[in-house]
Design a protein around this motif. Structure first.
Motif, PDB file in Angstrom:
ATOM      1  N   GLN A  98     -10.179 -65.760 -68.889  1.00 12.23           N
ATOM      2  CA  GLN A  98     -11.178 -64.923 -68.345  1.00 12.23           C
ATOM      3  C   GLN A  98     -11.870 -63.659 -69.247  1.00 12.23           C
ATOM      4  O   GLN A  98     -12.767 -63.430 -69.642  1.00 12.23           O
ATOM      5  CB  GLN A  98     -10.006 -63.654 -67.443  1.00 12.23           C
ATOM      6  N   ALA A  99     -11.542 -63.679 -70.395  1.00 13.22           N
ATOM      7  CA  ALA A  99     -11.855 -62.946 -72.120  1.00 13.22           C
ATOM      8  C   ALA A  99     -12.388 -64.206 -72.857  1.00 13.22           C
ATOM      9  O   ALA A  99     -13.337 -63.488 -73.623  1.00 13.22           O
ATOM     10  CB  ALA A  99     -10.603 -62.861 -72.749  1.00 13.22           C
ATOM     11  N   GLY A 100     -12.831 -65.370 -72.422  1.00  8.11           N
ATOM     12  CA  GLY A 100     -14.117 -65.953 -72.856  1.00  8.11           C
ATOM     13  C   GLY A 100     -13.033 -66.511 -74.063  1.00  8.11           C
ATOM     14  O   GLY A 100     -14.018 -67.752 -75.086  1.00  8.11           O
ATOM     15  N   LEU A 101     -11.652 -66.309 -74.496  1.00  4.66           N
ATOM     16  CA  LEU A 101     -11.372 -67.226 -75.413  1.00  4.66           C
ATOM     17  C   LEU A 101     -11.484 -69.287 -75.186  1.00  4.66           C
ATOM     18  O   LEU A 101     -11.955 -70.320 -76.001  1.00  4.66           O
ATOM     19  CB  LEU A 101      -9.837 -67.502 -75.713  1.00  4.66           C
ATOM     20  N   ALA A 102     -10.732 -69.607 -73.780  1.00  7.96           N
ATOM     21  CA  ALA A 102     -11.635 -70.595 -73.122  1.00  7.96           C
ATOM     22  C   ALA A 102     -12.396 -71.445 -73.445  1.00  7.96           C
ATOM     23  O   ALA A 102     -12.970 -72.338 -74.183  1.00  7.96           O
ATOM     24  CB  ALA A 102     -10.721 -71.037 -72.132  1.00  7.96           C
ATOM     25  N   TYR A 103     -13.515 -70.385 -73.899  1.00  7.55           N
ATOM     26  CA  TYR A 103     -14.931 -70.963 -73.760  1.00  7.55           C
ATOM     27  C   TYR A 103     -15.148 -71.395 -74.990  1.00  7.55           C
ATOM     28  O   TYR A 103     -15.815 -72.030 -75.754  1.00  7.55           O
ATOM     29  CB  TYR A 103     -15.697 -69.966 -73.596  1.00  7.55           C
ATOM     30  N   MET A 104     -14.385 -70.914 -76.249  1.00  7.07           N
ATOM     31  CA  MET A 104     -15.204 -70.683 -77.244  1.00  7.07           C
ATOM     32  C   MET A 104     -14.406 -71.446 -77.717  1.00  7.07           C
ATOM     33  O   MET A 104     -14.451 -72.215 -78.598  1.00  7.07           O
ATOM     34  CB  MET A 104     -14.860 -69.052 -78.006  1.00  7.07           C
ATOM     35  N   THR A 105     -13.118 -72.303 -77.082  1.00 11.33           N
ATOM     36  CA  THR A 105     -12.390 -72.831 -77.543  1.00 11.33           C
ATOM     37  C   THR A 105     -12.822 -74.747 -77.679  1.00 11.33           C
ATOM     38  O   THR A 105     -12.690 -75.537 -78.589  1.00 11.33           O
ATOM     39  CB  THR A 105     -11.097 -73.094 -77.024  1.00 11.33           C
ATOM     40  N   GLY A 106     -13.419 -74.927 -76.162  1.00 11.18           N
ATOM     41  CA  GLY A 106     -13.517 -75.923 -76.196  1.00 11.18           C
ATOM     42  C   GLY A 106     -15.546 -76.392 -76.581  1.00 11.18           C
ATOM     43  O   GLY A 106     -15.686 -75.415 -76.437  1.00 11.18           O
ATOM     44  N   LEU A 129      -1.788 -58.704 -71.622  1.00 11.86           N
ATOM     45  CA  LEU A 129      -2.208 -60.128 -71.768  1.00 11.86           C
ATOM     46  C   LEU A 129      -3.525 -60.045 -72.271  1.00 11.86           C
ATOM     47  O   LEU A 129      -4.161 -60.477 -73.067  1.00 11.86           O
ATOM     48  CB  LEU A 129      -2.392 -61.107 -70.976  1.00 11.86           C
ATOM     49  N   PHE A 130      -4.758 -59.164 -70.999  1.00  9.05           N
ATOM     50  CA  PHE A 130      -5.876 -59.476 -71.285  1.00  9.05           C
ATOM     51  C   PHE A 130      -6.856 -58.691 -72.353  1.00  9.05           C
ATOM     52  O   PHE A 130      -7.619 -59.254 -72.830  1.00  9.05           O
ATOM     53  CB  PHE A 130      -6.518 -58.990 -69.597  1.00  9.05           C
ATOM     54  N   GLU A 131      -6.292 -57.760 -72.575  1.00  7.94           N
ATOM     55  CA  GLU A 131      -6.461 -57.048 -74.025  1.00  7.94           C
ATOM     56  C   GLU A 131      -6.319 -57.607 -74.839  1.00  7.94           C
ATOM     57  O   GLU A 131      -6.765 -57.975 -75.598  1.00  7.94           O
ATOM     58  CB  GLU A 131      -6.112 -55.871 -73.865  1.00  7.94           C
ATOM     59  N   SER A 132      -4.643 -58.142 -75.088  1.00 11.84           N
ATOM     60  CA  SER A 132      -4.587 -59.039 -76.754  1.00 11.84           C
ATOM     61  C   SER A 132      -5.236 -60.338 -76.465  1.00 11.84           C
ATOM     62  O   SER A 132      -5.907 -60.699 -77.654  1.00 11.84           O
ATOM     63  CB  SER A 132      -3.147 -59.514 -76.404  1.00 11.84           C
ATOM     64  N   ALA A 133      -6.256 -61.296 -75.323  1.00 10.88           N
ATOM     65  CA  ALA A 133      -6.712 -62.188 -75.944  1.00 10.88           C
ATOM     66  C   ALA A 133      -8.516 -61.619 -75.482  1.00 10.88           C
ATOM     67  O   ALA A 133      -9.315 -61.731 -76.907  1.00 10.88           O
ATOM     68  CB  ALA A 133      -7.087 -62.825 -74.406  1.00 10.88           C
ATOM     69  N   VAL A 134      -8.920 -60.220 -74.846  1.00 14.70           N
ATOM     70  CA  VAL A 134      -9.949 -59.635 -75.241  1.00 14.70           C
ATOM     71  C   VAL A 134     -10.046 -59.591 -77.204  1.00 14.70           C
ATOM     72  O   VAL A 134     -10.693 -59.668 -77.516  1.00 14.70           O
ATOM     73  CB  VAL A 134     -10.166 -58.296 -75.040  1.00 14.70           C
ATOM     74  N   PHE A 135      -8.970 -58.621 -77.513  1.00 16.05           N
ATOM     75  CA  PHE A 135      -8.961 -58.618 -78.932  1.00 16.05           C
ATOM     76  C   PHE A 135      -9.182 -59.550 -80.239  1.00 16.05           C
ATOM     77  O   PHE A 135      -9.739 -59.631 -80.958  1.00 16.05           O
ATOM     78  CB  PHE A 135      -7.437 -57.872 -79.508  1.00 16.05           C
ATOM     79  N   LEU A 136      -8.629 -61.195 -79.428  1.00 18.15           N
ATOM     80  CA  LEU A 136      -9.407 -62.762 -80.315  1.00 18.15           C
ATOM     81  C   LEU A 136     -10.164 -62.948 -80.459  1.00 18.15           C
ATOM     82  O   LEU A 136     -10.711 -62.982 -81.174  1.00 18.15           O
ATOM     83  CB  LEU A 136      -8.315 -63.165 -79.448  1.00 18.15           C
ATOM     84  N   VAL A 137     -10.871 -62.599 -78.961  1.00 14.13           N
ATOM     85  CA  VAL A 137     -12.973 -62.901 -79.329  1.00 14.13           C
ATOM     86  C   VAL A 137     -13.304 -61.572 -79.961  1.00 14.13           C
ATOM     87  O   VAL A 137     -14.681 -61.381 -80.043  1.00 14.13           O
ATOM     88  CB  VAL A 137     -13.004 -63.232 -77.905  1.00 14.13           C
ATOM     89  N   GLY A 138     -13.090 -60.599 -80.102  1.00 14.12           N
ATOM     90  CA  GLY A 138     -14.041 -59.346 -80.912  1.00 14.12           C
ATOM     91  C   GLY A 138     -14.628 -59.519 -81.674  1.00 14.12           C
ATOM     92  O   GLY A 138     -16.074 -58.980 -82.309  1.00 14.12           O
ATOM     93  N   SER A 139     -14.157 -60.749 -82.734  1.00 16.82           N
ATOM     94  CA  SER A 139     -15.102 -61.358 -83.808  1.00 16.82           C
ATOM     95  C   SER A 139     -16.429 -61.573 -83.401  1.00 16.82           C
ATOM     96  O   SER A 139     -17.814 -61.396 -83.609  1.00 16.82           O
ATOM     97  CB  SER A 139     -14.378 -61.906 -85.045  1.00 16.82           C
ATOM     98  N   HIS A 140     -15.980 -62.293 -81.844  1.00 16.26           N
ATOM     99  CA  HIS A 140     -17.582 -63.033 -81.168  1.00 16.26           C
ATOM    100  C   HIS A 140     -18.145 -62.154 -80.717  1.00 16.26           C
ATOM    101  O   HIS A 140     -19.354 -62.234 -80.582  1.00 16.26           O
ATOM    102  CB  HIS A 140     -16.497 -64.111 -80.425  1.00 16.26           C
ATOM    103  N   MET A 141     -17.947 -61.140 -80.276  1.00 14.46           N
ATOM    104  CA  MET A 141     -18.089 -60.153 -79.389  1.00 14.46           C
ATOM    105  C   MET A 141     -19.036 -59.089 -80.915  1.00 14.46           C
ATOM    106  O   MET A 141     -20.200 -59.234 -80.606  1.00 14.46           O
ATOM    107  CB  MET A 141     -17.303 -58.890 -78.999  1.00 14.46           C
ATOM    108  N   ALA A 142     -18.193 -59.083 -81.775  1.00 16.62           N
ATOM    109  CA  ALA A 142     -19.536 -58.447 -82.655  1.00 16.62           C
ATOM    110  C   ALA A 142     -20.587 -58.973 -83.322  1.00 16.62           C
ATOM    111  O   ALA A 142     -21.893 -58.958 -84.169  1.00 16.62           O
ATOM    112  CB  ALA A 142     -17.836 -58.039 -84.335  1.00 16.62           C
ATOM    113  N   GLY A 143     -20.313 -60.551 -83.257  1.00 12.81           N
ATOM    114  CA  GLY A 143     -21.589 -61.779 -83.840  1.00 12.81           C
ATOM    115  C   GLY A 143     -22.197 -61.559 -82.931  1.00 12.81           C
ATOM    116  O   GLY A 143     -23.475 -61.938 -83.349  1.00 12.81           O
TER     117      GLY A 143
END
Length: 429
Positions: free
Chosen positions: A171-179, A224-238
Motif C-alpha cells: 500500500q505504501a509503495g515499498l514493495a513497488y520500490m523493492t522489486g 504499520l501503514f504510517e511506519s511504511a510511509v515513513f520509510l518511503v519518505g525520501s522517495h516522496m521527497a525525491g
C-alpha cells in the motif's frame, strides 16, 4: 508509582533441558538494565507486539506476556518461515495464560493493571475493548497507566481496517520500490512490524517521561501503514524535488558509479561500493588498474555513474580473475566498502557477532527440549565499556509463571488454585 526492580537472571550456554531451566532461575545481574523497575503487561501475537515487548524486556523492564487461555499465543504454533517468530521475540519475558473472556479472568487482569506502568497490545481494532481491557476501561483502574496500541493504521479513514506487514508494504509503495519494474516485492524481513514496534517503544518512553511531570498516563499508538510511509519518505521527497516518480530500486539511476554485486572466480559473489574519488584511487591501485586510474572519462564519480554501461562489465572481467577471499582482502586493505552475499544461516557462525556477544543462546520452541541457537541481541551498546543487553530468561512456556505473577500481585494460594481449577488460568504440561 513504579514497581521495585524485579529479580535478574544470569545467562548460560548450556544446551540441555536443565540449562534452559537454569536460565529461568534468579542469578546475578548481567548487562545494562535501564528500564529495571518498569512493569509491563503485554497482550500480543506474531511480531509487532512481541517485538515491542522484547525491546522493553531486553532493556530491563519486567514484561509479563498475557496469553489467551486455554490455547496460548498462536504464534507458538506457526509453520514455515514463521516457525522462529516466538523464540525470536519473546525472550526475557514471563508468561501468564489467562482467560479474559471469563469474568474472573478480567477481574484478575484489572488487579495486575492496577500496579502496571505499561500495557501494550497489538490485537485487531476493538478486541481489547470487547475483552474489557481497552484504554478507557483500564485507565479507570490505573490513571498512571501508559497504554500502547500497536495497530495497522493511526486515526483516520483506514483505522478500522485489518493490516499486515506485507499489506502495508504494498500500500505504501515499498514493495513497488523493492522489486524490479512490474514485479513489486515485499522486503525479505518483517521490517514494518519491527519498525512499528520500535516507534511504539519510543512513544512509551516519551509518555513515561511525561508522566513523571504530570503524574498521569496516556494512550499512545504506533502503526504499520504510517511506519511504511515513513520509510518511503525520501522517495516522496525525491519525486517532489525532481518532478519525476522514482523508479524501483533495481531500475534506479545510481548515485555512484560502482555499487553492484559482482561474480568472483570459483562461483562466489560480493557487493562492492566505490562511492568517492578517493576510494576510486585506492580501488584502482589495489586491483592493479593504472589504465582506469588515468582514464579521463571516469575520473569523477559522476563520470563513472554515466559510464556504467561499459565500466561495470569491464570490472566484472577483472573480478573474475580473483577468488572471493582475495577480492575481500584487497577491498579491506584499501578501505573499500564490500560484503559477501550472505544468507541468514551464515550469521550463526559470523565472527564479528560472536566476538561482540550479539548472538544470545536461545531455546527454539519449535524444536522442543533444550536446543539453543544464537539469535540476535538488540543492536545497542551502553557506557564506556560498551556493554550489551543480555538474555536473562528463555522464551517462556505458556503459563509458566502463572502462580509467580499472581502471587506478586496479592493473590493467595487458594485464589490461584481456584482460578486454575476453573481453567481461568492454564499452563502447558
Amino acid at each position: 508509582m513504579s514497581a521495585p526492580e524485579p529479580a535478574s537472571f544470569g545467562p548460560s550456554d548450556d544446551r540441555s533441558a536443565e540449562g534452559r531451566e537454569g536460565l529461568n532461575r534468579p542469578g546475578p545481574a548481567s548487562g545494562p538494565r535501564p528500564l529495571a523497575g518498569i512493569r509491563v503487561l503485554e497482550f500480543s501475537h506474531t511480531i509487532m507486539g512481541p517485538c515491542a515487548g522484547l525491546v522493553l524486556a531486553d532493556l530491563g523492564a519486567d514484561v509479563v506476556k498475557i496469553e489467551p487461555a486455554p490455547a496460548g499465543d498462536h504464534t507458538r504454533r506457526l509453520p514455515g518461515f514463521a516457525a522462529g517468530f516466538f523464540a525470536t521475540f519473546n525472550r526475557n519475558k514471563r508468561s501468564l495464560a489467562l482467560d479474559l473472556k471469563h469474568p474472573e479472568g478480567r477481574a484478575a487482569c484489572h488487579r495486575l493493571v492496577a500496579e502496571a506502568d505499561v500495557v501494550l497490545e497489538n490485537y485487531g481494532p476493538g478486541t481489547m475493548e470487547r475483552l474489557g481491557c481497552g484504554w478507557e476501561q483500564l485507565r479507570a483502574v490505573n490513571p498512571r497507566l501508559v497504554y500502547l496500541a500497536l495497530k495497522g493504521f493511526l486515526a483516520g479513514p483506514y483505522e478500522h481496517r485489518p493490516a499486515l506487514d506485507e499489506v502495508v508494504q504494498f500500500q505504501a509503495g515499498l514493495a513497488y520500490m523493492t522489486g524490479p519494474p512490474g514485479r513489486p516485492l515485499r522486503a525479505g524481513a518483517s521490517i514494518i512490524d519491527i519498525l512499528g514496534a520500535v516507534f511504539g517503544v519510543v512513544a512509551v518512553l516519551s509518555a513515561l517521561r511525561q508522566r513523571g511531570a504530570t503524574g498521569e498516563g496516556q494512550r499512545v499508538c504506533s502503526s504499520l501503514f504510517e511506519s511504511a510511509v515513513f520509510l518511503v519518505g525520501s522517495h516522496m521527497a525525491g519525486a517532489a524535488a525532481t518532478g519525476e516518480p522514482p523508479p524501483p530500486m533495481p531500475a534506479r539511476r545510481g548515485a555512484w558509479g560502482i555499487y553492484d554485486v559482482f561474480d568472483t572466480a570459483g562461483g562466489g559473489q560480493l557487493f562492492i561500493g566505490v562511492t568517492s574519488d578517493q576510494q576510486w584511487a585506492r580501488f584502482t591501485e589495489a586491483f592493479g588498474l593504472p589504465e582506469m586510474a588515468a582514464d579521463p572519462r571516469i575520473a569523477t564519480n559522476a563520470q563513472r555513474a554515466g559510464a556504467r554501461s561499459w565500466l561495470i562489465p569491464a570490472l566484472q572481467e577483472v573480478f573474475l580473475r580473483f577468488d572471493q577471499a582475495e577480492i575481500s582482502r584487497r577491498c579491506e586493505a584499501a578501505g573499500i566498502s564490500w560484503a559477501p552475499v550472505g544468507k541468514p544461516a551464515d550469521l550463526f557462525e559470523d565472527p564479528h557477532l560472536a566476538a561482540g556477544g550479539q548472538l544470545l543462546q536461545t531455546a527454539i520452541s519449535a524444536l522442543g527440549g533444550g536446543a539453543l541457537f544464537g539469535l540476535p541481541a538488540l543492536p545497542l551498546e551502553f557506557g564506556e565499556d560498551r556493554a550489551r543487553v543480555t538474555l536473562r530468561r528463555q522464551p517462556p512456556r505458556m503459563g509458566e509463571h502463572n502462580a509467580e505473577v499472581l502471587a506478586e500481585h496479592g493473590f493467595s494460594a487458594e485464589e490461584i488454585t481456584a482460578l486454575s481449577a476453573r481453567n481461568v488460568i492454564v499452563a502447558a504440561a
